[in-house]
Structure formats: structure tokens, C-alpha cells
Write an enzyme that holds these catalytic residues in place. Structure first.
Site, short mmCIF file in Angstrom:
data_model
loop_
_atom_site.label_atom_id
_atom_site.label_comp_id
_atom_site.label_asym_id
_atom_site.label_seq_id
_atom_site.Cartn_x
_atom_site.Cartn_y
_atom_site.Cartn_z
N CYS A 173 2.09 -4.30 13.55
CA CYS A 173 1.83 -2.85 13.48
C CYS A 173 0.41 -2.50 13.93
O CYS A 173 0.23 -1.91 14.97
CB CYS A 173 2.10 -2.28 12.09
SG CYS A 173 1.87 -0.49 12.07
N SER A 185 0.75 2.96 6.09
CA SER A 185 2.10 3.55 6.10
C SER A 185 2.91 3.07 4.90
O SER A 185 3.76 3.81 4.39
CB SER A 185 2.82 3.23 7.42
OG SER A 185 2.08 3.74 8.50
N HIS A 245 6.35 -3.52 6.83
CA HIS A 245 6.85 -3.30 8.20
C HIS A 245 5.98 -4.05 9.22
O HIS A 245 6.24 -3.97 10.40
CB HIS A 245 6.88 -1.80 8.53
CG HIS A 245 5.51 -1.19 8.52
ND1 HIS A 245 4.85 -0.90 7.35
CD2 HIS A 245 4.67 -0.87 9.52
CE1 HIS A 245 3.66 -0.41 7.64
NE2 HIS A 245 3.52 -0.39 8.95
N CYS A 293 -0.30 -2.07 5.37
CA CYS A 293 -0.68 -0.94 6.24
C CYS A 293 -0.65 0.34 5.41
O CYS A 293 0.08 0.45 4.43
CB CYS A 293 0.32 -0.85 7.39
SG CYS A 293 0.14 0.58 8.48
N HIS A 324 1.73 5.24 2.25
CA HIS A 324 2.32 6.58 2.40
C HIS A 324 3.71 6.63 1.77
O HIS A 324 4.11 7.66 1.25
CB HIS A 324 2.45 6.93 3.89
CG HIS A 324 1.16 7.30 4.56
ND1 HIS A 324 0.08 7.82 3.90
CD2 HIS A 324 0.79 7.25 5.87
CE1 HIS A 324 -0.90 8.07 4.76
NE2 HIS A 324 -0.49 7.72 5.96
P1 PAD Z 1 -6.75 2.64 6.61
O1 PAD Z 1 -6.72 3.17 5.25
O2 PAD Z 1 -7.04 1.18 6.82
O3 PAD Z 1 -7.81 3.45 7.50
C1 PAD Z 1 -8.12 4.80 7.33
C2 PAD Z 1 -9.62 4.96 7.55
O4 PAD Z 1 -9.93 6.35 7.57
C3 PAD Z 1 -10.45 4.32 6.44
O5 PAD Z 1 -11.43 3.47 7.01
C4 PAD Z 1 -11.08 5.52 5.73
O6 PAD Z 1 -12.36 5.22 5.21
C5 PAD Z 1 -11.15 6.52 6.85
N1 PAD Z 1 -11.21 7.94 6.44
C6 PAD Z 1 -10.55 8.54 5.41
N2 PAD Z 1 -10.86 9.85 5.37
C7 PAD Z 1 -11.73 10.09 6.38
C8 PAD Z 1 -12.38 11.25 6.85
N3 PAD Z 1 -12.23 12.44 6.28
N4 PAD Z 1 -13.20 11.13 7.92
C9 PAD Z 1 -13.38 9.92 8.52
N5 PAD Z 1 -12.76 8.79 8.12
C10 PAD Z 1 -11.95 8.88 7.06
O7 PAD Z 1 -5.35 3.01 7.26
P2 PAD Z 1 -4.60 2.35 8.53
O8 PAD Z 1 -5.62 2.03 9.56
O9 PAD Z 1 -3.65 1.33 8.06
O10 PAD Z 1 -3.72 3.61 9.01
C11 PAD Z 1 -4.36 4.78 9.49
C12 PAD Z 1 -3.33 5.87 9.71
O11 PAD Z 1 -2.49 5.51 10.81
C13 PAD Z 1 -2.39 6.10 8.53
O12 PAD Z 1 -2.11 7.48 8.41
C14 PAD Z 1 -1.14 5.33 8.93
O13 PAD Z 1 0.01 5.80 8.29
C15 PAD Z 1 -1.13 5.63 10.41
C16 PAD Z 1 -0.30 4.70 11.25
N6 PAD Z 1 0.38 5.25 12.31
C17 PAD Z 1 1.12 4.47 13.11
C18 PAD Z 1 1.81 5.14 14.25
O14 PAD Z 1 2.68 4.55 14.85
N7 PAD Z 1 1.41 6.36 14.59
C19 PAD Z 1 1.22 3.10 12.89
C20 PAD Z 1 0.51 2.55 11.82
C21 PAD Z 1 -0.25 3.34 10.99
ZN ZN Z 2 1.88 0.19 9.95
#
Ligand code: PAD
Ligand code: ZN
Length: 396
Positions: free
Chosen positions: A180, A54, A73, A52, A57
Site C-alpha cells: 500500500c 486506512s 490491506h 496503514c 479509518h
Molecule cells: P499517517 O498517519 O502515517 O500520516 C499522516 C501524516 O499527516 C502524519 O505524519 C501527521 O503528523 C500529518 N498531519 C496530520 N495533520 C496534519 C496537518 N493538519 N498538517 C500537516 N500534517 C498533518 O497516515 P498514512 O501515511 O498511512 O496515510 C495518509 C492518508 O492517506 C490517510 O488518509 C490514508 O487513509 C490515505 C491513504 N490513501 C490511499 C489511496 O489510495 N488514496 C492509500 C493509502 C492511504
Molecule cells: Zn493503505
């Protein structure tokens, strides 16, 4: 008269695990010592872990947690042994990890918001288990836990509330993703936003979590579902997951105008930011109609600020909120999501770009960073079925 013999303490086991020593990496697979589970803890033989953003990050320091740590995670496995006092699971039970294990006692757990559990938050900040202790060691040094899960390892020790038992027979390499990405995306739609049939949804960021926002919005009956991403391959995938329209943010930075055009000039009823950048959070806010709701899923670095026009707050009365683990109740939501998967209503297979062995964890993180991969699944203990993480996503 002789005293009763004291049983020897159970010995630690050796497991291979992805260890991050410092921000920036490298992430190394090491053989570490893992203690037996303490009171209220469970040792799990990990079957699979998803990669993921995260985790990425943490590698970049965007999500600051104590290091050195064993990452991971999102995952699933089989309970191997349980510590004293554990009642909810037994050895042999298949489980999905829960990275926000509610303590059941704090203010937030008592008001029905285990997603905001103080103890779970403290555990993430301290990099320990709820006891304040750690169970991994490398060369005599303690390694921290990540979110109480640390499932990029052949086995891990987690709090009892950190596992959710699931029905037997579900492939654990797919169930891992429910730990997740799926639960966060589904919960953002169903719990945080409460998306209603016929309402319009815009999703900024169509990666592993964003695609799950899209498929949950489809399940909720939203229309249109507008997918926004900088990568055309992600937009193509978004259509498979239920997007009705796509906006290529790589072509134009203005993603608000296309959303207005697709929603009779109003803006979407709901927008979800699933990237983790101040600009796209502001764009999500800008893309919703008056009185609409923007939900921030993406995790930005703690020092980042978002600029919102002050006058718009009262005059447009939008809701700007966030979601942590999709405001879920994992004990309820994870089995429910798996039932929807089994009924063909949610897709897990389409999220998987590649399945790789633990040794390829570094490449898997690179594939996510570059945008090539959606979810790479790390299969523990044996070789993966795809040569290079991220390859399989290209053609989807
Ligand atoms: P990911 O990298 O699979 O997806 C991110 C997407 O965003 C990719 O498809 C990118 O191409 C796209 N992207 C990047 N920049 C831009 C932009 N400027 N405009 C449009 N699209 C763009 O990541 P993920 O899906 O694993 O995670 C996404 C976020 O969610 C990340 O910050 C992660 O830390 C967070 C998250 N939050 C929780 C929560 O509980 N809030 C849980 C899991 C993940
Ligand atoms: Zn996650």
C-alpha cells in the site's frame, strides 16, 4: 454398480486474525476459521502486514466498510494453496497483496484504469470476495474481508488478482509495505501527477504514504521538495527521504505562504495532500501555482466537503485530482518498485518504526494514531523485535 467416491471437501484451518466487530473497536486478535480457496482464489500464509491509516479509518468509521471484518490491506506472504482455475501463482510463490484487484472486464479495466475497477470497488463495499462469499468465520458467524485482503491474520484467502508474485529472496517484512504505502505514494507522483525533473513539489503529511510521495518525487528529479507536517520528527524523517525544505504546520496554520516563498511567489508545480482533511486539501490546492496540479491522496470521511473558490477554477486553471492506490497497475508497479528498492533508489527500512507480533496490533494502531509511528510492521507467527510500537521512529 457403485458411484465414484466423492472427495471430502477440504477442511477449514484455524488462524489467528485481527477482528474488528464494531466501529470504535476494540480490535481483538481471535482464532478464526478460514476456508480453503474457492475457484479463482488463493490462500496465502501471511508473513507480514503494515499498519496503514486506512485501517485506522475503518476502526474510526471514517472509511465505512461492513463489519465484523478481518482488517489489514498492506502485506506480503507465501502462497499456500490455490483454488480451481488459478494459473498465475503456485504454492510456494512469494507475493505482495494488491488491494485493488482489477477484474479485467469492467469499463475501467478495459480502458486501462484498473485503479478504478468497478468490481474491486464493489468488493470493498460488500466486504466479500468477488464471488460474493466470505472465507473467515468466528463462532459460526461470517467475518467480512477488508478490501479483499484481510492480511492482519496468519493466513488469508484472496482473489487471484489480489496477489502479485515477486522475485524470491526479498524480505517479506519489507515487501509488505509495497502493498500500500509505497505503491500509493510512488504512483501518486509517477502516474497521477507525472512529476517532471526540476519541477517543485509540496507534500502535506509526511507519514507512511507521504514519505513515499517524497522519495518518489526525489526519484523523479523534483526540486524543491517541500515537506509539511505538524510533527518535527516527521519533518526530520522527510529530509532523509528527500525533502529539501520543511514547513512546521504545528507552528502556523498558514502553510501556503511558506510554499509561495520557496517557489518565487508562484506556488508549487505539484502539491500532494496525504492526510485526509478538507482544510489540508484546500491548502494543497492553494499551494500550487496557476495551472499546477494538486493531488489528493488522503482519505476523508464520505460526508466531508472541500470549499474551493469558484472564480479560481477558470481564472487559475489548476488541476485538482485524486489518486486511488496511486493509479497503479500493481502487476507492473510492484515488481518495478522492488527493483528500485534493491538498487538502493527507494528506501523501505527507514519507514519502519517497529516490528511487533500480531498480538500488539492494537498498540500499533494507537502508535499510528498518536503520530509516534510511521509504519509498524506486524510479523506473523513469532515475536517482534521491538518492545513498543512507535519507539524506533522517535530517534529517526
Ligand atoms: P499517517 O498517519 O502515517 O500520516 C499522516 C501524516 O499527516 C502524519 O505524519 C501527521 O503528523 C500529518 N498531519 C496530520 N495533520 C496534519 C496537518 N493538519 N498538517 C500537516 N500534517 C498533518 O497516515 P498514512 O501515511 O498511512 O496515510 C495518509 C492518508 O492517506 C490517510 O488518509 C490514508 O487513509 C490515505 C491513504 N490513501 C490511499 C489511496 O489510495 N488514496 C492509500 C493509502 C492511504
Ligand atoms: Zn493503505
Amino acid at each position: 454398480m457403485s458411484a465414484a467416491p466423492v472427495p471430502a471437501p477440504p477442511a477449514p484451518i484455524a488462524v489467528r486474525a485481527a477482528v474488528l466487530e464494531d466501529v470504535g473497536g476494540p480490535l481483538r486478535v481471535e482464532t478464526v476459521e478460514l476456508d480453503p480457496p474457492g475457484p479463482g482464489e488463493v490462500r496465502v500464509r501471511v508473513a507480514a502486514a503494515g499498519v496503514c491509516r486506512s485501517d485506522l479509518h475503518v476502526l474510526h468509521g471514517t472509511l465505512p466498510v461492513p463489519l465484523p471484518a478481518v482488517l489489514g490491506h498492506e502485506g506480503a506472504g507465501i502462497v499456500e494453496s490455490v483454488g480451481p482455475g488459478v494459473t498465475r501463482v503456485r504454492p510456494g510463490d512469494p507475493v505482495v497483496f494488491n488491494w485493488v484487484p482489477g477484474c479485467g472486464r469492467c469499463h475501467y479495466c478495459r480502458i486501462g484504469r484498473p485503479d478504478l475497477c468497478d468490481a474491486a470497488f464493489d468488493m470493498q463495499v460488500s466486504g466479500t470476495l468477488p464471488s460474493g462469499e466470505t472465507r473467515f468465520r468466528l463462532g459460526g458467524r461470517a467475518l467480512h474481508h477488508f478490501s479483499g485482503v484481510s492480511c492482519m491474520a496468519e493466513a488469508t484467502v484472496v482473489p487471484e488478482a489480489g496477489v502479485v508474485p515477486i522475485p524470491p529472496g526479498i524480505p517479506l517484512e519489507r515487501a509488505a509495505l509495497v502493498g500500500c504505502a509505497v505503491t500509493t505514494g510512488y504512483g501518486a507522483v509517477v502516474h497521477t501527477a507525472g512529476v517532471r525533473p526540476g519541477t517543485s513539489v509540496a507534500v502535506l503529511g509526511c507519514g507512511g504514504v507521504g514519505l513515499n510521495v517524497i522519495q518518489a518525487a526525489r526519484l523523479a528529479g523534483a526540486h524543491p521538495i517541500i515537506a509539511i507536517d505538524v510533527r518535527p520528527d516527521k519533518l526530520a524523517l522527510a529530509r532523509r527521504f528527500g525533502a529539501t525544505h520543511t514547513v512546521d504546520a504545528g507552528r502556523s496554520e498558514d502553510v501556503i505562504t511558506p510554499v509561495l516563498e520557496l517557489t518565487d511567489g508562484l506556488g508549487a508545480d505539484y502539491a500532494f495532500e496525504v492526510i485526509g482533511r478538507p482544510e489540508t486539501i484546500a491548502a494543497a490546492y492553494g499551494a500550487v501555482r496557476k495551472g499546477g496540479t494538486a493531488v489528493v491522496v488522503g482519505v476523508a470521511a464520505p460526508h466531508e466537503e472541500v470549499a474551493i473558490n469558484a472564480f479560481s477554477l477558470p481564472s487559475q486553471s489548476k488541476v485538482l485530482t485524486g489518486t486511488w492506490y496511486g493509479r497503479s497497475r500493481p502487476d507492473v508497479d510492484i515488481p518495478r518498485i522492488l527493483a528500485l528498492v534493491q538498487a538502493g533508489r527507494l528506501d523501505l527500512d527507514g519507514l519502519v518504526s517497529a516490528t511487533v507480533p500480531l498480538d500488539a496490533v492494537g498498540e500499533a494502531l494507537e502508535a499510528l494514531e498518536s503520530g509516534r509511528a510511521v509504519r509498524t510492521v506486524i510479523r506473523m507467527g513469532e515475536a517482534g523485535d521491538a518492545g513498543e510500537a512507535g519507539d524506533a521512529a522517535e530517534g529517526k
